[in-house]
Motif scaffolding. Structure first.
Motif, PDB file in Angstrom:
ATOM      1  N   GLU A   1      20.048 -26.861  83.421  1.00  0.00           N
ATOM      2  CA  GLU A   1      20.582 -27.320  82.134  1.00  0.00           C
ATOM      3  C   GLU A   1      20.409 -28.836  82.072  1.00  0.00           C
ATOM      4  O   GLU A   1      20.855 -29.541  82.975  1.00  0.00           O
ATOM      5  CB  GLU A   1      22.074 -27.009  82.014  1.00  0.00           C
ATOM      6  CG  GLU A   1      22.417 -25.540  82.054  1.00  0.00           C
ATOM      7  CD  GLU A   1      23.916 -25.315  82.107  1.00  0.00           C
ATOM      8  OE1 GLU A   1      24.685 -26.103  81.488  1.00  0.00           O
ATOM      9  OE2 GLU A   1      24.329 -24.381  82.800  1.00  0.00           O
TER      10      GLU A   1
ATOM     11  N   THR B   1      21.072 -32.340  79.824  1.00  0.00           N
ATOM     12  CA  THR B   1      21.816 -32.966  78.737  1.00  0.00           C
ATOM     13  C   THR B   1      21.388 -34.426  78.647  1.00  0.00           C
ATOM     14  O   THR B   1      21.564 -35.187  79.608  1.00  0.00           O
ATOM     15  CB  THR B   1      23.341 -32.890  78.998  1.00  0.00           C
ATOM     16  OG1 THR B   1      23.709 -31.529  79.179  1.00  0.00           O
ATOM     17  CG2 THR B   1      24.120 -33.499  77.841  1.00  0.00           C
TER      18      THR B   1
ATOM     19  N   LEU C   1      20.577 -39.153  81.368  1.00  0.00           N
ATOM     20  CA  LEU C   1      20.664 -37.710  81.294  1.00  0.00           C
ATOM     21  C   LEU C   1      21.441 -37.172  82.489  1.00  0.00           C
ATOM     22  O   LEU C   1      21.574 -37.838  83.515  1.00  0.00           O
ATOM     23  CB  LEU C   1      19.289 -37.047  81.216  1.00  0.00           C
ATOM     24  CG  LEU C   1      18.305 -37.276  82.351  1.00  0.00           C
ATOM     25  CD1 LEU C   1      17.442 -36.039  82.542  1.00  0.00           C
ATOM     26  CD2 LEU C   1      17.409 -38.453  82.016  1.00  0.00           C
TER      27      LEU C   1
ATOM     28  N   LEU D   1      21.829 -38.183  77.121  1.00  0.00           N
ATOM     29  CA  LEU D   1      23.028 -38.950  76.800  1.00  0.00           C
ATOM     30  C   LEU D   1      22.707 -40.143  75.911  1.00  0.00           C
ATOM     31  O   LEU D   1      21.675 -40.793  76.082  1.00  0.00           O
ATOM     32  CB  LEU D   1      23.670 -39.468  78.098  1.00  0.00           C
ATOM     33  CG  LEU D   1      23.972 -38.421  79.160  1.00  0.00           C
ATOM     34  CD1 LEU D   1      24.382 -39.097  80.459  1.00  0.00           C
ATOM     35  CD2 LEU D   1      25.053 -37.470  78.676  1.00  0.00           C
TER      36      LEU D   1
END
Length: 102
Positions: free
Chosen positions: A91, A93, A7, A95
């Motif tokens: 934020e 994200t 991430l 992966l």
């Protein structure tokens, strides 16, 4: 090693004082990660060029279980509680590896 679990987390910090405090908190947290988390492959705090109040973490774990273990560690729980006084926005994200060299 399998594909792992990764991430990227982008933190926007309140100001320069918050950035200093955040970096100190991360340094203390990394002590626990280095000594207690064998399944954490990479955990790096990055400064962003031209954005002094932004930090980006790159995290790579052996697998989802290693990430789940990381989330349960006392040093991680402390980081998650304390970071709020420094952070204006977060934020995350997650992966999925397609290809690469490990």
């Amino acid at each position: 090693m399998a594909a792992g679990f990764g991430l990227v987390v982008r933190f926007t910090l309140h100001d320069a004082d918050a950035a200093r405090g955040f970096d100190e908190l991360v340094a203390r947290t990394l002590e626990g990660i280095r000594t207690c988390e064998h399944g954490t492959v990479v955990y790096v705090n990055h400064r962003v060029t031209g954005e002094p109040n932004v930090r980006v973490f790159y995290e790579l774990y052996e697998d989802r279980a290693a990430f789940d273990s990381h989330e349960q560690q006392a040093h991680t729980r402390h980081f998650l509680e304390e970071r709020e006084k420094f952070v204006a926005d977060t934020e995350v994200t997650f992966l999925e590896q397609i290809d690469g060299k490990v």
